[in-house]
Scaffold this motif. Structure first.
Motif, mmCIF file in Angstrom:
data_model
loop_
_atom_site.group_PDB
_atom_site.id
_atom_site.type_symbol
_atom_site.label_atom_id
_atom_site.label_comp_id
_atom_site.label_asym_id
_atom_site.label_seq_id
_atom_site.Cartn_x
_atom_site.Cartn_y
_atom_site.Cartn_z
ATOM 1 N N MET A 258 15.643 -56.083 33.744
ATOM 2 C CA MET A 258 16.877 -56.756 34.092
ATOM 3 C C MET A 258 17.499 -56.080 35.298
ATOM 4 N N CYS A 259 18.231 -56.854 36.080
ATOM 5 C CA CYS A 259 18.807 -56.349 37.323
ATOM 6 C C CYS A 259 20.315 -56.170 37.255
ATOM 7 N N GLU A 260 20.941 -56.526 36.147
ATOM 8 C CA GLU A 260 22.388 -56.425 36.086
ATOM 9 C C GLU A 260 22.824 -54.967 35.923
ATOM 10 N N ALA A 261 24.123 -54.748 36.156
ATOM 11 C CA ALA A 261 24.687 -53.402 36.072
ATOM 12 C C ALA A 261 25.987 -53.464 35.282
ATOM 13 N N ASN A 262 26.415 -52.333 34.789
ATOM 14 C CA ASN A 262 27.720 -52.227 34.154
ATOM 15 C C ASN A 262 28.723 -51.755 35.196
ATOM 16 N N ALA A 263 29.929 -52.325 35.155
ATOM 17 C CA ALA A 263 30.991 -51.944 36.085
ATOM 18 C C ALA A 263 31.973 -51.033 35.359
ATOM 19 N N TYR A 264 32.330 -49.953 36.037
ATOM 20 C CA TYR A 264 33.254 -48.966 35.485
ATOM 21 C C TYR A 264 34.446 -48.839 36.403
ATOM 22 N N LEU A 265 35.619 -48.630 35.813
ATOM 23 C CA LEU A 265 36.835 -48.402 36.567
ATOM 24 C C LEU A 265 37.159 -46.920 36.473
ATOM 25 N N ARG A 266 37.222 -46.268 37.621
ATOM 26 C CA ARG A 266 37.484 -44.828 37.665
ATOM 27 C C ARG A 266 38.991 -44.602 37.631
ATOM 28 N N LYS A 267 39.446 -43.841 36.611
ATOM 29 C CA LYS A 267 40.857 -43.489 36.455
ATOM 30 C C LYS A 267 40.937 -41.992 36.203
ATOM 31 N N ASP A 268 41.663 -41.306 37.052
ATOM 32 C CA ASP A 268 41.863 -39.869 36.891
ATOM 33 C C ASP A 268 40.554 -39.114 36.712
ATOM 34 N N GLY A 269 39.527 -39.522 37.440
ATOM 35 C CA GLY A 269 38.245 -38.843 37.385
ATOM 36 C C GLY A 269 37.340 -39.260 36.242
ATOM 37 N N ASN A 270 37.819 -40.150 35.381
ATOM 38 C CA ASN A 270 37.014 -40.637 34.261
ATOM 39 C C ASN A 270 36.621 -42.088 34.507
ATOM 40 N N ASP A 271 35.396 -42.448 34.137
ATOM 41 C CA ASP A 271 34.908 -43.811 34.301
ATOM 42 C C ASP A 271 35.025 -44.563 32.981
ATOM 43 N N GLU A 272 35.795 -45.657 33.004
ATOM 44 C CA GLU A 272 35.981 -46.498 31.822
ATOM 45 C C GLU A 272 35.251 -47.810 32.047
ATOM 46 N N VAL B 291 33.449 -47.756 44.920
ATOM 47 C CA VAL B 291 33.302 -46.373 45.383
ATOM 48 C C VAL B 291 31.880 -45.868 45.215
ATOM 49 N N GLU B 292 31.101 -46.547 44.364
ATOM 50 C CA GLU B 292 29.714 -46.120 44.175
ATOM 51 C C GLU B 292 28.890 -47.263 43.595
ATOM 52 N N LEU B 293 27.699 -47.430 44.134
ATOM 53 C CA LEU B 293 26.691 -48.316 43.557
ATOM 54 C C LEU B 293 25.487 -47.443 43.246
ATOM 55 N N ALA B 294 25.178 -47.305 41.987
ATOM 56 C CA ALA B 294 24.002 -46.542 41.570
ATOM 57 C C ALA B 294 23.035 -47.558 40.958
ATOM 58 N N LEU B 295 22.241 -48.174 41.796
ATOM 59 C CA LEU B 295 21.431 -49.310 41.363
ATOM 60 C C LEU B 295 20.319 -48.911 40.402
ATOM 61 N N VAL B 296 19.732 -47.759 40.588
ATOM 62 C CA VAL B 296 18.694 -47.309 39.656
ATOM 63 C C VAL B 296 19.293 -47.074 38.273
ATOM 64 N N ASP B 297 20.556 -46.598 38.256
ATOM 65 C CA ASP B 297 21.248 -46.344 36.984
ATOM 66 C C ASP B 297 22.013 -47.563 36.476
ATOM 67 N N HIS B 298 21.992 -48.664 37.245
ATOM 68 C CA HIS B 298 22.665 -49.911 36.865
ATOM 69 C C HIS B 298 24.166 -49.700 36.691
ATOM 70 N N ARG B 299 24.785 -49.003 37.659
ATOM 71 C CA ARG B 299 26.216 -48.687 37.591
ATOM 72 C C ARG B 299 26.928 -49.131 38.857
ATOM 73 N N ILE B 300 28.099 -49.723 38.651
ATOM 74 C CA ILE B 300 29.026 -50.050 39.724
ATOM 75 C C ILE B 300 30.323 -49.317 39.380
ATOM 76 N N VAL B 301 30.793 -48.479 40.279
ATOM 77 C CA VAL B 301 32.015 -47.732 40.016
ATOM 78 C C VAL B 301 33.106 -48.257 40.952
#
Length: 65
Positions: A1-15, A48-58
């Motif tokens: 699969m090619c989709e990713a999870n999106a995280y919202l960075r707040k105070d240094g933590n990714d939610e 602020v970050e796309l980590a495509l191998v890790d399937h993460r959008i920050v």
């Protein structure tokens, strides 16, 4: 699969913001994120970050708007 999870960075933590994101579309209202089921969320944020191998959008809230 090619989709990713999106995280919202707040105070240094990714939610988790949206899982299985298939599309990210910039627009006047902010970023439109759409998952593989067609669910959509719009957020005034910047990528602020796309980590495509890790399937993460920050994201960080756009404080200018």
């Amino acid at each position: 699969m090619c989709e990713a999870n999106a995280y919202l960075r707040k105070d240094g933590n990714d939610e988790l913001f949206l899982e299985m994101v298939d599309r990210v579309v910039p627009g006047e209202e902010g970023l439109l994120l759409e998952d593989i089921f067609g669910r959509r969320k719009v957020i005034k944020a910047k990528i602020v970050e796309l980590a495509l191998v890790d399937h993460r959008i920050v994201l960080e809230k756009d404080e200018q708007n």
